[in-house]
Write a protein that holds these residues in place. Structure first.
Motif, PDB file in Angstrom:
ATOM      1  N   SER A 288      20.426 -11.718 -20.559  1.00  7.97           N
ATOM      2  CA  SER A 288      20.348 -13.027 -19.882  1.00  7.97           C
ATOM      3  C   SER A 288      19.095 -13.139 -19.039  1.00  7.97           C
ATOM      4  CB  SER A 288      21.574 -13.175 -18.977  1.00  7.97           C
ATOM      5  OG  SER A 288      21.422 -14.271 -18.101  1.00  7.97           O
ATOM      6  N   SER A 289      18.643 -14.367 -18.879  1.00  6.14           N
ATOM      7  CA  SER A 289      17.540 -14.645 -17.954  1.00  6.14           C
ATOM      8  C   SER A 289      17.959 -14.327 -16.518  1.00  6.14           C
ATOM      9  CB  SER A 289      17.129 -16.108 -18.058  1.00  6.14           C
ATOM     10  OG  SER A 289      18.232 -16.939 -17.746  1.00  6.14           O
ATOM     11  N   ALA A 290      19.264 -14.137 -16.311  1.00  7.43           N
ATOM     12  CA  ALA A 290      19.758 -13.778 -14.974  1.00  7.43           C
ATOM     13  C   ALA A 290      19.103 -12.505 -14.459  1.00  7.43           C
ATOM     14  CB  ALA A 290      21.275 -13.602 -15.006  1.00  7.43           C
TER      15      ALA A 290
ATOM     16  N   ARG B  68      23.851 -25.579  -4.622  1.00  4.43           N
ATOM     17  CA  ARG B  68      24.730 -24.404  -4.744  1.00  4.43           C
ATOM     18  C   ARG B  68      24.059 -23.208  -4.085  1.00  4.43           C
ATOM     19  NH1 ARG B  68      26.361 -23.908 -11.097  1.00  4.43           N
ATOM     20  NH2 ARG B  68      28.165 -25.271 -11.064  1.00  4.43           N
TER      21      ARG B  68
ATOM     22  N   ILE C 189      29.201 -29.793 -18.899  1.00  9.93           N
ATOM     23  CA  ILE C 189      29.887 -30.540 -17.827  1.00  9.93           C
ATOM     24  C   ILE C 189      29.439 -32.008 -17.823  1.00  9.93           C
ATOM     25  CG2 ILE C 189      30.116 -30.803 -15.313  1.00  9.93           C
ATOM     26  CD1 ILE C 189      29.990 -27.779 -15.070  1.00  9.93           C
ATOM     27  N   PHE C 190      28.137 -32.240 -17.880  1.00  6.54           N
ATOM     28  CA  PHE C 190      27.631 -33.619 -17.831  1.00  6.54           C
ATOM     29  C   PHE C 190      28.106 -34.414 -19.054  1.00  6.54           C
ATOM     30  CE2 PHE C 190      23.617 -33.368 -14.875  1.00  6.54           C
ATOM     31  CZ  PHE C 190      24.419 -32.940 -13.839  1.00  6.54           C
TER      32      PHE C 190
ATOM     33  N   ILE D 292      17.220 -31.427 -13.719  1.00  8.36           N
ATOM     34  CA  ILE D 292      18.650 -31.761 -13.799  1.00  8.36           C
ATOM     35  C   ILE D 292      18.880 -33.275 -13.652  1.00  8.36           C
ATOM     36  CG2 ILE D 292      20.928 -31.322 -12.761  1.00  8.36           C
ATOM     37  CD1 ILE D 292      19.628 -28.958 -14.404  1.00  8.36           C
TER      38      ILE D 292
ATOM     39  N   VAL E 253      31.440 -14.105 -19.003  1.00  3.67           N
ATOM     40  CA  VAL E 253      30.174 -14.854 -18.966  1.00  3.67           C
ATOM     41  C   VAL E 253      29.995 -15.675 -17.691  1.00  3.67           C
ATOM     42  CG1 VAL E 253      29.863 -15.000 -21.456  1.00  3.67           C
ATOM     43  CG2 VAL E 253      31.177 -16.771 -20.288  1.00  3.67           C
TER      44      VAL E 253
ATOM     45  N   GLN F 233      15.435 -29.412  -9.563  1.00  3.38           N
ATOM     46  CA  GLN F 233      15.439 -28.061 -10.129  1.00  3.38           C
ATOM     47  C   GLN F 233      15.434 -28.157 -11.657  1.00  3.38           C
ATOM     48  OE1 GLN F 233      18.107 -29.569  -8.745  1.00  3.38           O
ATOM     49  NE2 GLN F 233      20.030 -28.531  -9.156  1.00  3.38           N
TER      50      GLN F 233
ATOM     51  N   ARG G 119      15.439 -26.205 -15.758  1.00  3.19           N
ATOM     52  CA  ARG G 119      15.884 -25.119 -16.616  1.00  3.19           C
ATOM     53  C   ARG G 119      15.221 -25.227 -17.980  1.00  3.19           C
ATOM     54  NH1 ARG G 119      17.451 -23.931 -12.350  1.00  3.19           N
ATOM     55  NH2 ARG G 119      19.498 -23.139 -11.698  1.00  3.19           N
TER      56      ARG G 119
ATOM     57  N   VAL H  24      28.242 -34.634 -10.736  1.00 11.53           N
ATOM     58  CA  VAL H  24      27.748 -34.170  -9.437  1.00 11.53           C
ATOM     59  C   VAL H  24      26.450 -33.424  -9.685  1.00 11.53           C
ATOM     60  CG1 VAL H  24      28.180 -32.603  -7.507  1.00 11.53           C
ATOM     61  CG2 VAL H  24      30.060 -33.978  -8.458  1.00 11.53           C
TER      62      VAL H  24
ATOM     63  N   VAL I 110      29.247 -16.092 -13.967  1.00 13.94           N
ATOM     64  CA  VAL I 110      28.665 -15.369 -12.838  1.00 13.94           C
ATOM     65  C   VAL I 110      29.648 -15.316 -11.663  1.00 13.94           C
ATOM     66  CG1 VAL I 110      26.762 -15.329 -11.175  1.00 13.94           C
ATOM     67  CG2 VAL I 110      26.308 -15.899 -13.565  1.00 13.94           C
TER      68      VAL I 110
ATOM     69  N   VAL J  38      25.734 -26.683 -17.301  1.00 15.72           N
ATOM     70  CA  VAL J  38      25.606 -28.049 -16.787  1.00 15.72           C
ATOM     71  C   VAL J  38      25.629 -29.093 -17.910  1.00 15.72           C
ATOM     72  CG1 VAL J  38      23.057 -27.972 -16.720  1.00 15.72           C
ATOM     73  CG2 VAL J  38      24.295 -29.504 -15.193  1.00 15.72           C
TER      74      VAL J  38
HETATM   75  C1  UD1 Z   1      22.604 -19.951 -15.974  1.00 16.01           C
HETATM   76  C2  UD1 Z   1      23.737 -19.202 -16.595  1.00 16.01           C
HETATM   77  C3  UD1 Z   1      23.983 -17.944 -15.843  1.00 16.01           C
HETATM   78  C4  UD1 Z   1      22.709 -17.153 -15.619  1.00 16.01           C
HETATM   79  C5  UD1 Z   1      21.593 -18.032 -15.059  1.00 16.01           C
HETATM   80  C6  UD1 Z   1      20.280 -17.269 -15.067  1.00 16.01           C
HETATM   81  C7  UD1 Z   1      25.207 -20.857 -17.597  1.00 16.01           C
HETATM   82  C8  UD1 Z   1      26.521 -21.555 -17.510  1.00 16.01           C
HETATM   83  N1  UD1 Z   1      24.926 -20.020 -16.579  1.00 16.01           N
HETATM   84  O1  UD1 Z   1      22.970 -20.371 -14.686  1.00 16.01           O
HETATM   85  O2  UD1 Z   1      24.898 -17.159 -16.593  1.00 16.01           O
HETATM   86  O3  UD1 Z   1      22.936 -16.170 -14.646  1.00 16.01           O
HETATM   87  O4  UD1 Z   1      21.448 -19.150 -15.889  1.00 16.01           O
HETATM   88  O5  UD1 Z   1      19.250 -18.030 -14.562  1.00 16.01           O
HETATM   89  O6  UD1 Z   1      24.449 -21.021 -18.536  1.00 16.01           O
HETATM   90  N2  UD1 Z   1      24.419 -28.243 -11.819  1.00 16.01           N
HETATM   91  C9  UD1 Z   1      24.667 -29.502 -11.292  1.00 16.01           C
HETATM   92  N3  UD1 Z   1      25.888 -30.050 -11.506  1.00 16.01           N
HETATM   93  C10 UD1 Z   1      26.883 -29.421 -12.208  1.00 16.01           C
HETATM   94  C11 UD1 Z   1      26.625 -28.124 -12.739  1.00 16.01           C
HETATM   95  C12 UD1 Z   1      25.365 -27.570 -12.522  1.00 16.01           C
HETATM   96  O7  UD1 Z   1      23.813 -30.103 -10.632  1.00 16.01           O
HETATM   97  O8  UD1 Z   1      27.976 -29.996 -12.371  1.00 16.01           O
HETATM   98  C13 UD1 Z   1      23.081 -27.659 -11.627  1.00 16.01           C
HETATM   99  C14 UD1 Z   1      23.126 -26.275 -10.988  1.00 16.01           C
HETATM  100  O9  UD1 Z   1      23.167 -26.361  -9.583  1.00 16.01           O
HETATM  101  C15 UD1 Z   1      21.826 -25.674 -11.517  1.00 16.01           C
HETATM  102  C16 UD1 Z   1      21.648 -26.315 -12.889  1.00 16.01           C
HETATM  103  O10 UD1 Z   1      22.490 -27.471 -12.902  1.00 16.01           O
HETATM  104  O11 UD1 Z   1      20.738 -26.047 -10.692  1.00 16.01           O
HETATM  105  C17 UD1 Z   1      22.051 -25.401 -14.028  1.00 16.01           C
HETATM  106  O12 UD1 Z   1      23.352 -24.878 -13.749  1.00 16.01           O
HETATM  107  P1  UD1 Z   1      24.168 -23.989 -14.813  1.00 16.01           P
HETATM  108  O13 UD1 Z   1      24.296 -24.712 -16.084  1.00 16.01           O
HETATM  109  O14 UD1 Z   1      25.406 -23.558 -14.104  1.00 16.01           O
HETATM  110  O15 UD1 Z   1      23.222 -22.765 -15.123  1.00 16.01           O
HETATM  111  P2  UD1 Z   1      22.401 -21.732 -14.205  1.00 16.01           P
HETATM  112  O16 UD1 Z   1      22.744 -21.863 -12.772  1.00 16.01           O
HETATM  113  O17 UD1 Z   1      20.980 -21.893 -14.589  1.00 16.01           O
END
Ligand code: UD1
Length: 329
Positions: free
Chosen positions: A127-129, A278, A198-199, A255, A87, A217, A219, A210, A89, A195
């Motif tokens: 996935s939305s990916a 990222r 993690i948060f 976020i 799961v 951005q 979600r 972080v 990426v 995220v």
């Molecule tokens: C998610 C999916 C991924 C899929 C994508 C499709 C998860 C874990 N990943 O990625 O499988 O390909 O959707 O759109 O669900 N962020 C922070 N701080 C952190 C962690 C993340 O700022 O400590 C930010 C990331 O930069 C991003 C946002 O939070 O902008 C969401 O990150 P994340 O939860 O990793 O999910 P996606 O990148 O949307």
């Protein structure tokens, strides 16, 4: 027994049934009187996720790369819910071939095992990916797929295999394109975890989070029990066969706002640390869920405030009693 969404199957296979989403789905099927076979290789799944309802399930410790094992696990199952995958990426970026054996070939194995077992329906986790970095929002199923990672390719190919099995063999396949799923049992253990997990774990530990980029951005976060309901509806709705559906809420959370809400729940005044965005991060992701609403009768029930509070409670109680405190559906 729960009667909100009756399940017309007495026996089902859940691949990845010990994982975050798979274990909630397994629990919901058990609560509806369905006997469940869980197939999991425990690479990211955990037996503790099944605590409290493991008497009602059969656990097969194995891998979807093993077609004959899958075939025996699927024996007698009328429905298959395919949740097993690599799961992460970044893991698929590091190991595109090894992860494809699980995500692509494994999905093909699941479809083939279901066909050989005479199962009626297969619901697969997509996935939305698959939408990649297409800036148009909200995402609609009619938009072209633009995979940007091996993971997204695997999911898009899995959907195509599912379509072909539907057309060629009459297997009733349904692909669910999950947006950002969160909830109890999500593992915060890797830098690439969701995220929210993690948060929440940072907040529970009194540590600053972080934020990558400016935090603007956004979600579409969907609570795990709504994803479970989407799976149950996909299994029970005749007209869903052969379809692809976005599974999100249609609502956005930025976020930066996410951290502010978590800080409030945790009663902390910690400020985030901002770092460079990222590579490849998508700015805007939100689902159009009209198709899921009209065909599946899907409508997300858990508001973001409620879902976040429940997930926070679970994280706050984290550690030794994980799993036992997760919600029932
Ligand atoms: C998610 C999916 C991924 C899929 C994508 C499709 C998860 C874990 N990943 O990625 O499988 O390909 O959707 O759109 O669900 N962020 C922070 N701080 C952190 C962690 C993340 O700022 O400590 C930010 C990331 O930069 C991003 C946002 O939070 O902008 C969401 O990150 P994340 O939860 O990793 O999910 P996606 O990148 O949307």
């Amino acid at each position: 027994m729960k009667a909100d969404i009756p399940i017309p199957y007495s026996r089902a296979l859940v691949t990845g049934g010990a994982g975050f989403i798979g274990s909630h789905l397994t629990q919901a099927l058990c609560e509806r009187g369905c006997r469940v076979v869980v197939l999991d290789n425990f690479s990211s799944g955990n037996r503790s996720n099944l605590a409290g309802f493991d008497d009602d399930i059969e656990i097969v410790d194995g891998d979807i790369r093993d077609l004959s094992l899958l075939e025996s696990a699927a024996d007698g199952c009328e429905a298959v819910f395919h949740q097993a995958a690599v799961v992460s990426v970044p893991q698929t970026v590091e190991d595109p071939v090894g992860s494809a054996l699980v995500n692509e070939t494994g999905t093909l194995h699941v479809l083939e095992a279901a066909r050989r077992a005479g199962a009626a329906r297969v619901v697969i986790a997509s996935s939305s990916a698959v939408y990649g970095d297409d800036p148009h929002v909200p995402k609609r199923e009619s938009m072209p797929v633009r995979p940007m990672s091996p993971y997204a390719v695997h999911k898009a190919v899995g959907e195509q295999h599912a379509d072909v099995y539907h057309r060629l063999y009459g297997l009733e396949t349904v692909s669910l394109r999950y947006f950002n799923v969160y909830g109890p049992r999500q593992d915060p253990g890797s830098p690439y975890s969701g995220v929210i997990s993690i948060f929440l774990s940072r907040a529970a530990a009194g540590l600053r989070p972080v934020i990558f980029g400016d935090g603007k951005q956004y979600r579409d976060f969907i609570y795990v029990s709504d994803v479970v309901k989407a799976n149950l509806l996909a299994a029970a709705t005749t007209a869903a066969a052969g379809g692809r559906f976005n599974i999100g809420t249609g609502e956005i959370t930025r976020i930066r706002e996410l951290w502010d809400r978590i800080a409030e729940l945790a009663g902390t005044g910690l400020e985030p640390e901002f770092q460079a965005p990222r590579a490849g991060d998508i700015v805007a992701s939100v689902a159009d869920i009209d198709r899921a609403r009209s065909v599946l009768g899907f409508s997300p029930r858990t508001t973001f405030s409620t879902g976040l509070r429940k997930t926070w409670q679970w994280f706050a109680e984290a550690g030794q009693e994980r799993g036992r405190h997760a919600d029932s559906h």
